[in-house]
Write an enzyme that holds these catalytic residues in place. Structure first.
Site, PDB file in Angstrom:
ATOM      1  N   ARG A 303      67.090  78.957  89.738  1.00 34.14           N
ATOM      2  CA  ARG A 303      67.740  78.803  88.447  1.00 34.14           C
ATOM      3  C   ARG A 303      67.017  77.652  87.739  1.00 34.14           C
ATOM      4  NH1 ARG A 303      71.470  74.735  88.514  1.00 34.14           N
ATOM      5  NH2 ARG A 303      72.667  75.559  90.237  1.00 34.14           N
ATOM      6  N   HIS A 307      73.416  74.943  86.267  1.00 33.14           N
ATOM      7  CA  HIS A 307      74.366  75.950  86.761  1.00 33.14           C
ATOM      8  C   HIS A 307      75.148  76.511  85.579  1.00 33.14           C
ATOM      9  CE1 HIS A 307      77.629  77.854  88.937  1.00 33.14           C
ATOM     10  NE2 HIS A 307      78.482  77.090  88.304  1.00 33.14           N
ATOM     11  N   TYR A 316      70.638  66.175  90.536  1.00 26.73           N
ATOM     12  CA  TYR A 316      70.660  66.616  91.934  1.00 26.73           C
ATOM     13  C   TYR A 316      69.367  67.274  92.397  1.00 26.73           C
ATOM     14  CZ  TYR A 316      72.379  70.923  89.599  1.00 26.73           C
ATOM     15  OH  TYR A 316      72.532  71.998  88.775  1.00 26.73           O
TER      16      TYR A 316
END
Lengths: 406, 426
Positions: A303, A307, A316
């Site tokens: 991705r 998200h 992250y």
């Protein structure tokens, strides 16, 4: 709300009345290879990021540099024209995906779940189906929505929070977006079991993510599918993160490895390789149609965006990692292949223009959307409302009537 | 011509406010739909906001650094569309609900957060429910002033709302602010706002607070300091600046201090260790990842140069420049900010001589470098003006004894006093 669909869907894959994807034609190592790929290119030895330490093979037919790869079991089954159509949908889906993020940032959508980077996994898989085969999406399958010829506005209506779904599931053979993570797997298996009872030759493709495989009910779905030999293809788009949790912190056994434990084949495929995803899913479809039961396909993808618009991936994951995967972008890879197979600049320029026009039109239609009445909530869940629900509806209606300006 | 206002949307799920980090456009700039115009930070992320309008930027309505609620107008854009041709749905939105009079013409239907919901609650028709009716929400008419004037007012401690505007269209001008400041007698404006402000502890502030408490109350700190004559280091630095190979990098004393720390850490590995409470072990590291405390617009962050000991002085200078730039822009990645084995904090940049630094959690030592100034220094029985700095070292007394800490600090001091001693110590 009933504005015509502003774009022309591209048809890829077997048509409605067509024969099964031919099992016999899936070539072996010494079998025939379709000439859409030049077979004389040496096998690359460079390991890909998705060749992980768990020893599971990743099927790849077109590597990150768009070099064809030979495989003992799978070979490419898409013609140049089909790849062009597939690329067009992938490209246009990404253009609208960007528009979705922007519209959310402008307060016009409650949320947007970017699909950027997962286009090949989505289109490669759905192109292996007949239009009559059922699809149960997760909530990131904009490219699949467009492939099925649905008006992409439908997704924007959902993300604006004014409706649960707008399309006729039966007519389009496309389920509603599932926001309860993994819930669609149970629905898909139930539907697949129904197909078997009917003696039909349809199959079901159900989309889920790596995160969904950590849900208990997904295990139940896999078990039922295997026990009842349901004609279901579980497409796990492993985009490496469940929101911010990397796969290494989610599971020790990869989804492809776990399939065997449930009693079904598990195949891992390079999810950014349109050809490989298509070939692997096509083979799984043949098996399902022939009554041989379910398959789990783990499409290793990434991705590229967040998200959803509510998180910040720079917190992250590292830039280096994003760069490594950015170099494996499915659109870039497919474009390179197309250019090497005689696709001219004009094709890409026209597509870019079509994308901009589509985005502009969609933006205007999103801004013009009217909120639906809240009492619509009571319309679609039960065919005949229960007494309690009817009473609740009356209360809400009375409450709303007591407000000025309504 | 219609003036469009882009209001702060809820870019997360249920966020109520955001801080303006930087403007990417200026007044008078031409913008297209979806051009990024402003960078904001929310409790969850830093994001660039794309403009929903095309046209010319009329005004930037929120100063950098200011935190505003969802729904606040951020920027106004002259869209060049005649007012008569307002699209139907906008006109509907305005006529349908008077409570929405202050709403943007491109009404945002979602992302309005809890406060906005309260403000737009519809009044009831019947009297019996009056208790439930929200009090009429009287929005503060915003004082009109250019950003530069706002900054001036803030600097002078002048409350803009109290200033009588004499500028065009009722705006507060620079002169108005200066006049008000003179009337207030400078500090009185500041004093007029006596009282308490409660600031929510969030984001980096909270992370810093947690790290400091964790460190201060688990690692017994010892701090030692020493004054050093760094004249020869400063001379070396000047020479390096004139050398061809260092022409393109920013050479600062910090680069040489970092080199000195690497050499001293190699000789005193106790300082390059961490404490593993669970296993009752001291973890000694053969690699040196140097952290540098940096004051950034987002707060205190400690970006790390990995394997600093394996770098040449040139590479170290390049890495340090890149690292501080990234940190100041608030764009350090998690990898940039983690894995440090020792930290250097340069408090000299604030004009300070020494302090007792608190360890970065998990590290055994931290070096604070004071300002480098000319001070009287005794050289061979004569007092001479020399470049002098104060080095303050805190270490974790669980892992490092006084003798070891002193030897380490002494090594650094010796290298900075006589850079040539590196040849002896390595």
């Amino acid at each position: 709300m009933t504005a015509p669909n502003a774009w022309t869907p591209r048809i890829v894959g077997p048509d409605n009345q067509g024969p099964d994807v031919p099992t016999a034609d899936v070539p072996t190592a010494d079998g025939p290879t379709l000439d859409v790929l030049t077979p004389d290119v040496a096998t690359s030895e460079v390991p890909t990021p998705d060749e992980q330490a768990d020893g599971i093979e990743t099927v790849q037919l077109l590597d990150a540099e768009a070099h064809p790869q030979r495989h003992a079991t799978y070979s490419p089954q898409l013609s140049v024209d089909e790849v062009r159509h597939a690329y067009a949908t992938m490209f246009l889906a990404r253009r609208l995906d960007t528009e979705g993020t922007n519209l959310q940032r402008q307060g016009q959508l409650a949320l947007w779940a970017p699909a950027k980077g997962q286009e090949a996994a989505q289109i490669g898989a759905i192109a292996a189906l007949r239009p009559t085969d059922m699809v149960y999406p997760s909530y990131r399958e904009l490219a699949m929505v467009m492939h099925r010829g649905l008006d992409p506005l439908a997704v924007f209506q959902i993300m604006r929070g004014i409706t649960h779904a707008t399309w006729d599931v039966e007519a389009h053979r496309f389920g509603v977006f599932a926001f309860v993570v993994g819930a669609q797997t149970l629905q898909a298996v139930g539907y697949g079991m129904g197909i078997t009872l009917d003696g039909a030759d349809e199959v079901v493709l159900v989309c889920l993510g790596d995160g969904a495989t950590s849900e208990g009910h997904v295990s139940e779905a896999l078990n039922f599918a295997a026990v009842y030999k349901a004609p279901v293809i579980f497409l796990v788009q492993n985009n490496q993160y469940a929101i911010s949790v990397p796969t290494a912190q989610q599971f020790r056994g990869a989804p492809a490895a776990r399939a065997g434990g449930f009693g079904m084949p598990g195949v891992r495929v390079d999810g950014n390789d349109l050809f490989a995803v298509h070939a692997v899913v096509a083979e799984a479809v043949s098996r399902a149609r022939a009554g041989e039961g379910p398959t789990l396909v783990e499409a290793m993808t990434y991705r590229i965006g967040a998200h959803t618009t509510a998180d910040d991936p720079t917190r992250y994951r590292s830039r280096e990692e994003e760069d490594v995967w950015g170099a494996r972008d499915p659109l870039v890879r497919t474009e390179r292949w197309l250019r090497e197979h005689g696709t001219e600049d004009g094709f890409f320029a026209d597509l870019a223009a079509e994308g901009d026009a589509l985005a502009t039109d969609l933006r205007a239609r999103v801004l013009a959307l009217e909120p639906q009445g809240i009492t619509d909530l009571y319309e679609y869940v039960l065919a005949e409302p229960s007494a309690a629900l009817a009473e609740e509806r009356e209360q809400v209606t009375a409450y709303l009537a007591g407000l000025e300006g309504r | 011509m219609a003036l469009q206002h882009y209001r702060l949307p809820d870019v997360g799920e249920g966020l109520t406010e955001a801080t303006v980090m930087s403007w990417l456009v200026a007044e008078g700039d031409q913008v297209a739909v979806n051009d990024p115009v402003v960078e904001i930070e929310t409790a969850k992320s830093v994001v660039e906001l794309p403009c929903p309008y095309a046209g010319v930027v009329a005004a930037l309505l929120v100063d950098v650094g200011k935190t505003v609620e969802v729904g606040t107008a951020l920027i106004s854009v002259e869209d060049g569309v005649a007012a008569e041709t307002v699209p139907a749905e906008e006109a509907d939105a305005q006529s349908e609900a008077p409570a929405h009079a202050a709403a943007p013409s491109q009404a945002t239907l979602v992302g309005t957060g809890p406060r906005e919901l309260k403000a737009t609650r519809l009044p009831r028709k019947t009297a019996e429910n009056t208790l439930l009716v929200a009090p009429p929400h009287e929005a503060d008419p915003r004082t009109l002033a250019k950003p530069s004037v706002r900054k001036l007012a803030r600097d002078l401690g002048v409350d803009l709302a109290s200033v009588t505007p004499t500028g065009p269209d009722g705006t507060v001008s620079q002169d108005d602010v200066t006049a008000a400041a003179t009337q207030q007698g400078g500090w009185t404006g500041f004093l007029a706002e006596r009282g308490e402000t409660r600031i929510d502890v969030t984001g980096i502030r909270r992370a810093t607070a947690r790290a400091m408490v964790e460190s201060a109350f688990t690692a017994p700190h010892v701090t030692e300091w020493t004054d050093v004559d760094v004249t020869r280091t400063m001379e070396l630095l000047e020479r390096m600046k004139t050398m061809r190979m260092f022409r393109d990098v920013r050479m600062t004393p910090t680069v040489l201090i970092a080199r000195a720390v690497c050499v001293a850490l190699r000789r005193n590995p106790e300082l390059n260790s961490s404490w593993d409470e669970k296993n009752s072990q001291i973890v000694r590291k053969s690699y040196i990842n140097l952290g540098f405390a940096a004051d950034t617009p987002r707060g205190l962050v400690v970006p790390v140069i990995h394997d600093a000991d394996a770098m040449s002085t040139y590479d170290l200078a390049v890495a340090l420049t890149a690292l501080t730039q990234t940190a100041r822009q608030g764009k350090s990645s998690p990898a940039d900010l983690s894995g440090g084995t020792f930290t250097i904090t340069n408090i000299g940049v604030f004009g300070i001589d020494a302090g007792t630094p608190i360890l970065t959690p998990g590290q055994a030592g931290i070096l604070a470098v004071g300002q480098i100034t000319k001070r009287p220094w005794v050289v061979e029985d004569r007092v001479e003006p020399r470049w002098v700095t104060t080095l303050a070292l805190s270490f974790d007394h669980r892992m490092v004894d006084g003798a070891e800490g002193s030897a380490f600090l002494g090594d650094i001091a010796e290298i900075l006093r006589d850079p040539g001693s590196t040849l002896i110590l390595t």
